[in-house]
Design an enzyme around this catalytic site. Structure first.
Site: not given
Length: 417
Positions: A228, A203, A131
């Protein structure tokens, strides 16, 4: 849960949903009616437990109890309490996980601290397809620390380490490719790094809550993640940092904030780190969002992550079958591995008009997303997604493609795709 050969997708979906031992958990989420939500790998939907908790926090704890809530309502301990709740979902014993700040801040903290734990080693390894934030942070730390940054795909790591492993300080990867949903072997990659004397930072943004993550069992050194996505803590929910207990005595974080001090209210001139993971606290905790995240995590109460994983594989396997049967004739190709052992909790399809098609799906009540330039992503969450949802999405996408019912150059409505 697995699909069986049949030409009747309706029957398969009905049978699999009827056998779903997690079906009742769907009621723990406030899903809009007549919407198929397949974007929980980007923003999780609202858990039913969150609104009453936030109402209480705002009106009673903040409104009435005021500053006394730091003690009387346990606000001060919230980062460690919520951290332990997340730790239970990622295979971490208590006292190793802290919640707060953003994923970017936690990434910087973790990666810089990991480099400090391996002095004298000059290489930092990251995934070239990581990412963007992970890549940006790795590059920034490499530059600041005078390290050489090497971009090595996970599949190539063992070969790379055989050649240069004695120079590697930290390997920074994600167990799930955010674009394709491919799942990497955390255990094998962690062992390979350790055999070379390096540390590993994972991650977990696209893994935590979607599949079992056994950080302690695998001997992981550090991990970060957001609150989230699959954890459904709300937009911009606090992130978290895990540091294995064996590293606590030598841990040095790059941002020594006052709340991470051994005696924060002693207001000492010089910094002295708190013991254990508490030293990774930085600033004043964001109480509203932390307590919303804490409430969201109760959706997992009584849920076995092995059952979550089994249903997730059933859902993604079924959707891959739907794609083969319904979408392949219209130019869609899957980039998600068909092998269950190599698949996370999403399916990604390639099509040159990915952006336009996700917009058209949204107009028909199916929420997915895309990643530039040509990937449609369908995130499934075993706590609320059904096989019927996925069949509905596949048929809707087929109809849009067959009818040409989309604008290949859709009007830009905002910065978020």
């Amino acid at each position: 849960m697995t699909t069986t050969p049949t030409t009747d997708l309706d029957e398969v979906a009905a049978r699999l949903d009827a056998d779903d031992t997690l079906a009742h958990v769907r009621d723990r989420f406030l899903l809009p009616p007549d919407v198929v939500y397949l974007d929980g790998n980007s923003l999780g939907p609202l858990p039913a437990a969150v609104p009453p908790v936030l109402t209480d926090v705002v009106t009673r704890q903040w409104g009435t109890d005021l500053i006394a809530s730091w003690n009387d309502n346990g606000w001060w301990e919230a980062p460690l309490r919520v951290g332990d709740a997340i730790g239970a979902l990622i295979g971490a014993a208590p006292g190793q996980t802290v919640a707060g700040d953003s994923t970017s801040v936690q990434l910087y903290t973790a990666l810089d601290a990991a480099v400090s734990l391996r002095p004298g080693r000059s290489l930092l390894v990251t995934d070239p397809d990581h990412f963007p934030t992970d890549r940006y942070v790795a590059a920034a730390i490499a530059e600041r620390r005078g390290l050489d940054l090497r971009r090595v795909p996970p599949a190539d790591l063992p070969r790379f380490l055989r050649a240069e492993g004695d120079r590697v300080a930290v390997v920074s990867y994600s167990p799930v490719d955010f674009r394709t949903g491919e799942l990497f072997d955390m255990g094998a990659l962690t062992r390979a790094a350790h055999d070379a004397g390096a540390l590993v930072l994972w991650d977990l943004c696209h893994a935590a809550g979607a599949l079992p993550v056994e950080l302690d069992v695998l001997g992981v050194d550090l991990a970060v993640g957001c609150g989230y996505k699959f954890l459904s803590g709300g937009p911009g929910a606090p992130a978290y940092l895990y540091v294995a207990r064996r590293h606590h005595p030598e841990l040095r974080t790059p941002l020594p904030g006052w709340t991470g001090h051994a005696d924060p209210f002693g207001l000492s001139r010089d910094y002295a780190p708190a013991p254990g993971i508490a030293q990774a606290r930085i600033g004043t905790p964001p109480i509203l969002s932390l307590l919303a995240l804490a409430a969201a995590l109760t959706a997992y109460d009584g849920v076995d992550l092995a059952d979550v994983r089994a249903k997730s594989l059933s859902l993604t396997g079924f959707f891959l079958r739907c794609a083969d049967d319904l979408l392949t004739p219209f130019g869609f190709t899957s980039v998600t591995p068909s092998d269950p052992d190599r698949r996370g909790s999403q399916v990604s399809l390639r099509h040159p008009h990915a952006h336009a098609l996700t917009r058209a799906l949204a107009d028909r009540g199916v929420i997915a997303d895309m990643r530039a330039s040509d990937l449609l992503r369908f995130g499934v969450h075993a706590l609320y997604t059904t096989h019927r949802d996925l069949l509905t999405a596949a048929r809707c996408l087929r109809d849009i493609a067959a009818e040409g019912a989309y604008d290949p150059m859709p009007r830009v409505t905002g910065p978020v795709t």
